[in-house]
Motif scaffolding. Sequence first.
Motif, PDB file in Angstrom:
ATOM      1  N   LEU A  79       0.836  -1.207   0.000  1.00 10.63           N
ATOM      2  CA  LEU A  79       0.000   0.000   0.000  1.00 10.63           C
ATOM      3  C   LEU A  79       0.865   1.249   0.000  1.00 10.63           C
ATOM      4  N   LYS A  80       1.990   1.220   0.719  1.00  6.52           N
ATOM      5  CA  LYS A  80       2.889   2.374   0.737  1.00  6.52           C
ATOM      6  C   LYS A  80       3.444   2.644  -0.665  1.00  6.52           C
ATOM      7  N   VAL A  82       2.013   1.762  -3.540  1.00  6.67           N
ATOM      8  CA  VAL A  82       0.895   2.275  -4.332  1.00  6.67           C
ATOM      9  C   VAL A  82       0.642   3.740  -3.981  1.00  6.67           C
ATOM     10  N   GLY A  83       0.731   4.055  -2.692  1.00 12.02           N
ATOM     11  CA  GLY A  83       0.547   5.429  -2.255  1.00 12.02           C
ATOM     12  C   GLY A  83       1.602   6.350  -2.831  1.00 12.02           C
ATOM     13  N   TYR A  86       0.703   7.149  -6.282  1.00 16.74           N
ATOM     14  CA  TYR A  86      -0.418   8.092  -6.294  1.00 16.74           C
ATOM     15  C   TYR A  86       0.078   9.516  -6.009  1.00 16.74           C
ATOM     16  N   LEU A 132      -9.082   8.738  -0.103  1.00 17.13           N
ATOM     17  CA  LEU A 132      -8.005   8.191  -0.926  1.00 17.13           C
ATOM     18  C   LEU A 132      -6.675   8.835  -0.575  1.00 17.13           C
ATOM     19  N   THR A 136      -3.391   6.878   1.374  1.00 19.44           N
ATOM     20  CA  THR A 136      -2.087   6.743   0.709  1.00 19.44           C
ATOM     21  C   THR A 136      -1.029   7.667   1.315  1.00 19.44           C
ATOM     22  N   GLN A 140       3.135   6.893   4.481  1.00 21.11           N
ATOM     23  CA  GLN A 140       4.476   7.326   4.085  1.00 21.11           C
ATOM     24  C   GLN A 140       5.307   7.761   5.291  1.00 21.11           C
ATOM     25  N   ALA A 204       7.385  10.472  -2.598  1.00 12.91           N
ATOM     26  CA  ALA A 204       7.167   9.292  -3.433  1.00 12.91           C
ATOM     27  C   ALA A 204       8.489   8.616  -3.799  1.00 12.91           C
TER      28      ALA A 204
END
Length: 212
Positions: A79-80, A82-83, A86, A132, A136, A140, A204
Amino acid sequence: MNFLPDPSILLTYSLACVVLFITPGPDMSLFLAKTMAGGRKAGMASMLGAMAGCCVHTLLAALGLSALLAASVTAFTVLKVVGALYLLWLAFDAVRNGSALHVREERKGEVSFWKTFLVGVGINLTNPKVVLFFVTFLPQFVNAADPHAADKLVFLGLYFVALTAPMGAIMVLGADKVLALLRNHPRVMRGIDYSFAGLFSAFAVKILTTTR
């Protein structure tokens, strides 16, 4: 006090929260529109409503992430990643399309505090981008291997509200000046966009280069 992140992480998170808040979007548009139409009382009502909705969003997101972490550290790490992707998209979109400040003209007059408050809650709760984003964004700043990660997720979600609410109040009090600044100084808007893009791109890239 195990729920408190490291000072360096909290400082970075605080900077991210500030940049996120000052980037024009639906909430800022709502605060300014209600203030210009119904005065500072209406502006404060809409701001407090949006913050109440944000409390719900952030708690649900943090608790959901906590459940995911408890179930699978690997899934949380995915998930991190994917975040992070994003956040890169948000950065790209900020540079490509710019900020969205749409302050509609509304009829001036006396408005109900609680009615305006509920409008703020409703707009915030029905905005899927809020969920959302926090789903995300919060991961982090948490290490999946941290035994206190769940507590830190809840803290970070509520900290965002506590940090940005005073800024929202200041914005309402100076709504006319904020509108004039954003409308008459497009370079300021673009500066905010590039600040947003640069900061969130850095987040990111960091997670993508450190997660395996």
